[in-house]
Design a protein around this motif. Structure first.
Motif, short mmCIF file in Angstrom:
data_model
loop_
_atom_site.label_atom_id
_atom_site.label_comp_id
_atom_site.label_asym_id
_atom_site.label_seq_id
_atom_site.Cartn_x
_atom_site.Cartn_y
_atom_site.Cartn_z
N PRO A 86 0.78 -1.24 0.00
CA PRO A 86 0.00 0.00 0.00
C PRO A 86 0.81 1.30 0.00
CG PRO A 86 -1.08 -1.61 1.38
CD PRO A 86 0.25 -2.22 0.96
N PRO A 87 1.93 1.41 0.74
CA PRO A 87 2.66 2.68 0.71
C PRO A 87 3.24 3.03 -0.67
CG PRO A 87 3.36 1.36 2.59
CD PRO A 87 2.49 0.48 1.73
N GLU A 88 3.39 2.05 -1.53
CA GLU A 88 3.97 2.29 -2.86
C GLU A 88 2.92 2.63 -3.92
OE1 GLU A 88 6.39 -1.06 -4.00
OE2 GLU A 88 7.42 -1.09 -2.06
N ARG A 89 1.65 2.43 -3.61
CA ARG A 89 0.61 2.54 -4.62
C ARG A 89 0.41 3.96 -5.15
NH1 ARG A 89 -4.08 -1.74 -2.64
NH2 ARG A 89 -2.68 -3.54 -2.58
N HIS A 90 0.16 4.92 -4.28
CA HIS A 90 -0.15 6.27 -4.77
C HIS A 90 1.01 6.90 -5.52
CE1 HIS A 90 -4.09 7.32 -2.54
NE2 HIS A 90 -4.02 6.03 -2.78
N PRO A 91 2.27 6.77 -5.05
CA PRO A 91 3.38 7.31 -5.85
C PRO A 91 3.45 6.65 -7.24
CG PRO A 91 4.12 6.91 -3.61
CD PRO A 91 2.74 6.31 -3.73
N LYS A 92 3.21 5.36 -7.31
CA LYS A 92 3.24 4.65 -8.60
C LYS A 92 2.13 5.15 -9.51
CE LYS A 92 4.64 1.17 -11.23
NZ LYS A 92 5.94 1.09 -11.83
N ILE A 93 0.95 5.35 -8.95
CA ILE A 93 -0.19 5.85 -9.72
C ILE A 93 0.11 7.24 -10.27
CG2 ILE A 93 -2.59 6.66 -9.54
CD1 ILE A 93 -2.93 4.35 -7.41
N HIS A 94 0.61 8.13 -9.41
CA HIS A 94 0.91 9.49 -9.86
C HIS A 94 1.98 9.50 -10.94
CE1 HIS A 94 -1.60 12.01 -7.27
NE2 HIS A 94 -1.42 11.08 -6.34
N GLU A 140 -12.24 -0.28 -3.42
CA GLU A 140 -12.67 0.88 -4.20
C GLU A 140 -11.74 2.06 -3.89
OE1 GLU A 140 -16.58 3.59 -5.20
OE2 GLU A 140 -16.74 2.04 -3.67
N PRO A 141 -11.15 2.67 -4.89
CA PRO A 141 -10.15 3.72 -4.66
C PRO A 141 -10.75 5.12 -4.50
CG PRO A 141 -10.21 3.19 -6.98
CD PRO A 141 -11.18 2.25 -6.29
N PRO A 158 -10.64 7.27 -1.92
CA PRO A 158 -9.69 8.30 -1.44
C PRO A 158 -8.74 8.77 -2.55
CG PRO A 158 -9.86 6.52 0.16
CD PRO A 158 -10.60 6.07 -1.08
N LEU A 159 -8.35 7.86 -3.43
CA LEU A 159 -7.48 8.24 -4.55
C LEU A 159 -8.21 9.22 -5.47
CD1 LEU A 159 -4.94 7.94 -6.34
CD2 LEU A 159 -6.11 6.02 -7.44
N PHE A 160 -9.49 8.98 -5.72
CA PHE A 160 -10.27 9.89 -6.55
C PHE A 160 -10.23 11.30 -5.98
CE2 PHE A 160 -14.26 12.21 -7.02
CZ PHE A 160 -14.28 12.39 -8.40
N TYR A 161 -10.49 11.43 -4.68
CA TYR A 161 -10.50 12.75 -4.04
C TYR A 161 -9.11 13.39 -4.07
CZ TYR A 161 -15.22 11.68 -2.53
OH TYR A 161 -16.55 11.36 -2.50
N VAL A 215 -15.53 -5.66 -10.10
CA VAL A 215 -15.56 -6.78 -11.02
C VAL A 215 -15.91 -8.06 -10.27
CG1 VAL A 215 -14.19 -8.13 -12.67
CG2 VAL A 215 -13.89 -5.65 -12.53
N GLU A 216 -15.33 -8.20 -9.09
CA GLU A 216 -15.58 -9.34 -8.21
C GLU A 216 -15.05 -8.97 -6.83
OE1 GLU A 216 -11.60 -11.97 -9.13
OE2 GLU A 216 -13.19 -12.03 -10.62
N ASP A 217 -15.28 -9.81 -5.84
CA ASP A 217 -14.74 -9.52 -4.50
C ASP A 217 -13.23 -9.34 -4.60
OD1 ASP A 217 -17.19 -9.60 -3.27
OD2 ASP A 217 -16.99 -11.66 -2.55
N GLY A 218 -12.73 -8.24 -4.07
CA GLY A 218 -11.29 -7.99 -4.08
C GLY A 218 -10.74 -7.51 -5.39
N LYS A 219 -11.61 -7.13 -6.35
CA LYS A 219 -11.11 -6.62 -7.63
C LYS A 219 -11.99 -5.47 -8.11
CE LYS A 219 -9.74 -7.83 -12.32
NZ LYS A 219 -9.66 -8.89 -13.34
N TYR A 220 -11.41 -4.29 -8.08
CA TYR A 220 -12.06 -3.08 -8.58
C TYR A 220 -11.22 -2.54 -9.73
CZ TYR A 220 -14.88 -2.99 -4.35
OH TYR A 220 -15.75 -3.31 -3.33
N VAL A 221 -11.88 -2.06 -10.75
CA VAL A 221 -11.20 -1.47 -11.90
C VAL A 221 -11.66 -0.02 -12.00
CG1 VAL A 221 -10.86 -1.56 -14.40
CG2 VAL A 221 -11.06 -3.69 -13.10
N ALA A 222 -10.69 0.88 -12.00
CA ALA A 222 -10.99 2.31 -12.07
C ALA A 222 -10.24 2.94 -13.23
CB ALA A 222 -10.61 3.01 -10.77
#
Length: 78
Positions: free
Chosen positions: A13-21, A40-41, A43-46, A65-72
C-alpha cells in the motif's frame, strides 16, 4: 481512449499512490490510466481531484468486477 493498465493488488500500500501518480504523469492528454485494485479507490479519486490539475474527474469510472477486484479509469484531460 488509449488506456495504460496498472495492477496494484500485489503492491504494498505505501507504494501505490506514488506509482499511480508517476504513471498518470507519463500519460499523454486524452489517455486513461486504468488501475486494478483490491478495494474501491475513492480516497485516490478525491486526492487526484484536489491535487492533479489534468485529472478529468467527470470522466472517472470505477466498477467492482468481483470480490477484491475493482477497476478504475483515471482519464487525463485532452
Amino acid at each position: 481512449m488509449p488506456a495504460t493498465e496498472l495492477d496494484l493488488r500485489e503492491m504494498p500500500p505505501p507504494e501505490r499512490h506514488p506509482k499511480i501518480h508517476s504513471a498518470f504523469d507519463d500519460l499523454d492528454a486524452g489517455e486513461v490510466l486504468r488501475i486494478v485494485n483490491d478495494h474501491e479507490p475513492k480516497p485516490l479519486f478525491y486526492e487526484m481531484q484536489a491535487e492533479v490539475e489534468t485529472f478529468d474527474a467527470e470522466g472517472y469510472d470505477c466498477r467492482k468486477v468481483e470480490d477484491g477486484k475493482y477497476v478504475a479509469d483515471l482519464p487525463k484531460e485532452a
